[in-house]
Design a protein around this motif. Structure first.
Motif, mmCIF file in Angstrom:
data_model
loop_
_atom_site.group_PDB
_atom_site.id
_atom_site.type_symbol
_atom_site.label_atom_id
_atom_site.label_comp_id
_atom_site.label_asym_id
_atom_site.label_seq_id
_atom_site.Cartn_x
_atom_site.Cartn_y
_atom_site.Cartn_z
ATOM 1 N N TRP A 1 95.929 -0.785 28.061
ATOM 2 C CA TRP A 1 96.211 -2.030 27.356
ATOM 3 C C TRP A 1 96.552 -1.727 25.904
ATOM 4 O O TRP A 1 95.845 -0.961 25.237
ATOM 5 N N ALA B 1 92.947 -8.801 23.790
ATOM 6 C CA ALA B 1 93.194 -9.357 25.131
ATOM 7 C C ALA B 1 92.345 -8.623 26.164
ATOM 8 O O ALA B 1 91.816 -9.236 27.093
ATOM 9 N N HIS C 1 88.865 -9.887 25.982
ATOM 10 C CA HIS C 1 88.806 -11.246 26.537
ATOM 11 C C HIS C 1 88.744 -11.204 28.064
ATOM 12 O O HIS C 1 87.910 -11.868 28.692
ATOM 13 N N GLU C 2 89.613 -10.390 28.649
ATOM 14 C CA GLU C 2 89.637 -10.307 30.112
ATOM 15 C C GLU C 2 88.425 -9.564 30.648
ATOM 16 O O GLU C 2 87.947 -9.843 31.751
ATOM 17 N N GLU D 1 85.763 -12.011 30.949
ATOM 18 C CA GLU D 1 85.990 -12.816 32.148
ATOM 19 C C GLU D 1 85.584 -12.028 33.403
ATOM 20 O O GLU D 1 84.963 -12.578 34.316
ATOM 21 N N ARG E 1 81.965 -12.089 33.742
ATOM 22 C CA ARG E 1 81.512 -13.372 34.288
ATOM 23 C C ARG E 1 81.725 -13.410 35.808
ATOM 24 O O ARG E 1 80.910 -13.935 36.549
ATOM 25 N N GLU E 2 82.849 -12.801 36.219
ATOM 26 C CA GLU E 2 83.149 -12.775 37.655
ATOM 27 C C GLU E 2 82.384 -11.683 38.389
ATOM 28 O O GLU E 2 82.559 -11.485 39.584
ATOM 29 N N ARG E 3 81.592 -10.929 37.632
ATOM 30 C CA ARG E 3 80.784 -9.824 38.167
ATOM 31 C C ARG E 3 81.642 -8.721 38.781
ATOM 32 O O ARG E 3 81.323 -8.179 39.833
ATOM 33 N N VAL E 4 82.755 -8.438 38.132
ATOM 34 C CA VAL E 4 83.585 -7.317 38.578
ATOM 35 C C VAL E 4 83.870 -6.390 37.385
ATOM 36 O O VAL E 4 84.919 -5.758 37.315
ATOM 37 N N ARG F 1 84.582 -2.750 38.260
ATOM 38 C CA ARG F 1 85.895 -2.632 38.909
ATOM 39 C C ARG F 1 87.005 -2.761 37.876
ATOM 40 O O ARG F 1 88.003 -2.054 37.912
ATOM 41 N N PHE F 2 86.802 -3.664 36.947
ATOM 42 C CA PHE F 2 87.790 -3.864 35.890
ATOM 43 C C PHE F 2 87.883 -2.617 35.013
ATOM 44 O O PHE F 2 88.978 -2.142 34.702
ATOM 45 N N ASN G 1 91.121 -0.304 34.167
ATOM 46 C CA ASN G 1 91.738 -0.698 32.892
ATOM 47 C C ASN G 1 91.073 -0.003 31.711
ATOM 48 O O ASN G 1 89.894 0.314 31.760
ATOM 49 N N ARG H 1 88.697 -14.515 41.898
ATOM 50 C CA ARG H 1 88.686 -13.529 40.821
ATOM 51 C C ARG H 1 90.116 -13.256 40.396
ATOM 52 O O ARG H 1 90.977 -12.997 41.251
ATOM 53 N N ILE I 1 91.487 -10.754 38.993
ATOM 54 C CA ILE I 1 91.985 -9.425 39.359
ATOM 55 C C ILE I 1 92.487 -9.425 40.818
ATOM 56 O O ILE I 1 93.495 -8.801 41.142
ATOM 57 N N HIS J 1 99.336 -3.853 36.712
ATOM 58 C CA HIS J 1 98.919 -3.548 35.345
ATOM 59 C C HIS J 1 98.387 -4.840 34.733
ATOM 60 O O HIS J 1 99.159 -5.729 34.372
ATOM 61 N N GLY K 1 97.028 -5.503 31.934
ATOM 62 C CA GLY K 1 97.384 -5.758 30.535
ATOM 63 C C GLY K 1 98.739 -6.455 30.436
ATOM 64 O O GLY K 1 98.897 -7.465 29.753
ATOM 65 N N ARG L 1 100.622 -15.125 29.709
ATOM 66 C CA ARG L 1 100.430 -15.926 28.497
ATOM 67 C C ARG L 1 101.781 -16.369 27.934
ATOM 68 O O ARG L 1 101.953 -17.494 27.482
ATOM 69 N N SER M 1 92.461 -16.576 32.482
ATOM 70 C CA SER M 1 91.091 -17.109 32.507
ATOM 71 C C SER M 1 91.045 -18.526 31.938
ATOM 72 O O SER M 1 90.236 -19.341 32.379
#
Lengths: 212, 309
Positions: free
Chosen positions: A119, A124, A127-128, A131, A134-137, A140-141, A145, B275, B277, B287, B289, B296, B304
């Motif tokens: 990224w 950003a 921020h994600e 999120e 919150r989604e409990r991943v 994985r994120f 990333n 979710r 993702i 990707h 990002g 956006r 979100s």
């Protein structure tokens, strides 16, 4: 599973010294070290295996520029794609991905390092990430990333240095590549014109001076 | 004198909400093609057996829908500056289209349309003695696109007036003015304009094939070569076809379709049941990002934020 590039013994000799000097830029500390004792010379050769980061790059969701390549190879691929795109544009055969690179510059390139999407925008990313938490991943994120705005800056610097070495001075390539495209297109057009004139001259020279 | 007060228009972010009475809402398929916070403002005037609708969209979109049985739709640009395509054919201020079964429209930039939904059964019953009504019914059997500046201008003015008064036009005005006007306009239309142009028809077919393939393979890595094989066109011809029909190149269009798919999924889902993702991956974004940035740019908010609304 980390990916390794094993540097061959002759390279290890070439770069003999503190281990860190043999690592390519960006490589993590040595993971593999094989000691090869040579009884004839009583010398120790170190085979160094390092996990260098491997990059993949895409434009859009379909066009792959590079897959599993080192950083210098990534630079080569981007340059090659840029040149091909400018040449295609000079003959009005430009595809969307090529035009996207011209319009958005490095912002158009999706870069993955060791399978993680890089990224350019840390805010950003955070921020994600929130999120994802919150989604409990979150894990994985994080596995897929990583925020590294510096990589895009480094790419910009290194690509500009390469273009400079090739004789093209260009402003930042981060948000568009219009200038370098324009210069490449102009050069391509000039060369095409020279080639046309040369062909005309060559064909006319081959004609007999007097009609038989 | 009729009371002049502009009719109140409702507003929605979903185009299907504005379909009521003109199209079968479950058949409405659409995609926002340009960046912005999509909004459709719409209103209806009931002038049985006609139902007039005004729809104003703030950004470019592409939509298609089926017309219910026993009904036909006649349409015209409400704002003559709207840049639109009907089944890939360019519309302008002079254009009036009629469709007995399906409508496919694409706009570039903000646009507004008047549509007149005609209940063929009611017309046949209530206006059995009117030769204009019989001509209209006969002409409504086929898709037509007419280009008559005078008739288009008169029709637009009449519709504009219908939407400017607080009550529906009296029945006399419908039978006396609108039906003969529609009959003349449609009668002059070029029957099956889409099929009459071989080039446009070929392009439209190719684009439709690709669209179907794109929708069936949204999560796959699609290339121009794949689409070229699916459509049976060379890459360059396919790019030209897409640009002529949709205004975008195939890969650009695919990206917009994908972003719309995610947007729609996030709008409809319950916050805890989905979710981001997963949705992004389902629609072929690898990707996150870039996906977040593109999303956006297109919709003016992050994924979100859409989910939170």
């Amino acid at each position: 599973m980390p990916l390794f590039e094993v540097i061959q013994p002759f390279r290890a000799r070439l770069y003999r010294g503190p281990a860190r000097t043999v690592y390519p830029k960006g490589a993590k500390a040595g993971f593999l070290q094989f000691w090869d004792k040579s009884p004839a010379r009583l010398r120790v050769t170190i085979y160094v295996g390092v996990n260098i980061p491997l990059y993949a790059a895409r434009i859009g969701e379909s066009h792959r520029l590079a897959d599993g390549v080192s950083y210098p190879a990534l630079l080569n691929r981007i340059m090659e794609f840029t040149i091909r795109a400018a040449l295609a544009r000079s003959v009005d055969e430009c595809e969307w991905e090529q035009d996207e690179l011209r319009r958005r510059g490095l912002d158009a390139i999706q870069i993955f390092r060791d399978g993680k999407a890089i990224w350019a925008d840390s805010a950003a990313f955070e921020h994600e990430l929130t999120e994802a938490r919150r989604e409990r991943v979150e894990q994985r994120f994080r596995d897929a990333n990583e925020a590294d705005p510096a990589l895009y800056l480094r790419l910009d610097d290194d690509l500009r240095a390469r273009w400079r070495a090739a004789g093209y001075e260009t402003p930042s390539l981060a948000s568009d590549m219009k200038k370098i495209f324009a210069e490449l297109e102009r050069d391509a057009a000039e060369r095409a014109e020279v080639a046309r004139q040369s062909l005309i001259g060559e064909l006319l020279r081959e004609q007999p001076a007097k009609p038989s | 004198m009729a009371k002049l007060s502009r009719i109140n228009l409702q507003s929605s972010q979903l185009l299907e909400r504005s379909a009521e009475g003109t199209y079968a809402p479950e058949t409405v398929a659409w995609a926002q093609l340009e960046p912005g916070n999509f909004e459709v403002r719409y209103g209806f005037v009931d002038a049985s057996p006609l139902r007039l609708a005004l729809r104003k969209m703030n950004v470019g979109f592409k939509g298609e829908a089926s017309v219910p049985k026993e009904k036909s739709v006649i349409g015209i640009l409400a704002d003559p500056r709207t840049r639109a395509r009907w089944f890939g054919a360019k519309m302008d201020a002079r254009s009036i289209f009629s469709s007995p079964a399906r409508v496919e429209l694409a706009t570039s930039g903000a646009g507004s349309f008047y549509t007149i939904s005609i209940d063929r059964h009611s017309i046949a019953r209530d206006f059995a003695r009117s030769p204009d009504a019989l001509t209209l019914l006969d002409d409504l059997q086929q898709e037509r696109l007419s280009h008559d500046p005078l008739l288009a201008s008169r029709l637009r003015r009449l519709l504009h007036r219908s939407f400017s008064i607080s009550h529906a036009p009296p029945r006399r005005s419908v039978s006396g003015t609108l039906i003969p006007l529609l009959a003349s306009a449609i009668d002059r239309g070029e029957e099956r304009v889409v099929e009459s142009s071989k080039c446009l028809n070929r392009r439209l077919t190719a684009v439709r094939r690709c669209e179907t393939y794109m929708r069936e393979n949204v999560d796959a890595t699609l290339t121009l070569l794949d689409l070229s094989q699916v459509s049976g066109m060379r890459s360059r011809s396919l790019i030209n076809a897409f640009e002529a029909v949709t205004g975008y190149s195939p890969m650009d269009y695919l990206k917009r379709i994908r972003l719309n798919g995610v947007h729609r999924a996030l709008q409809r889902a319950h916050r805890d049941a989905i979710r981001i993702i997963d949705v992004a991956t389902d629609w072929g974004f690898w990707h996150m990002g870039h996906f977040t940035t593109d999303y956006r740019t297109m919709f003016g908010e992050t994924p979100s934020q859409t989910l939170l609304r």
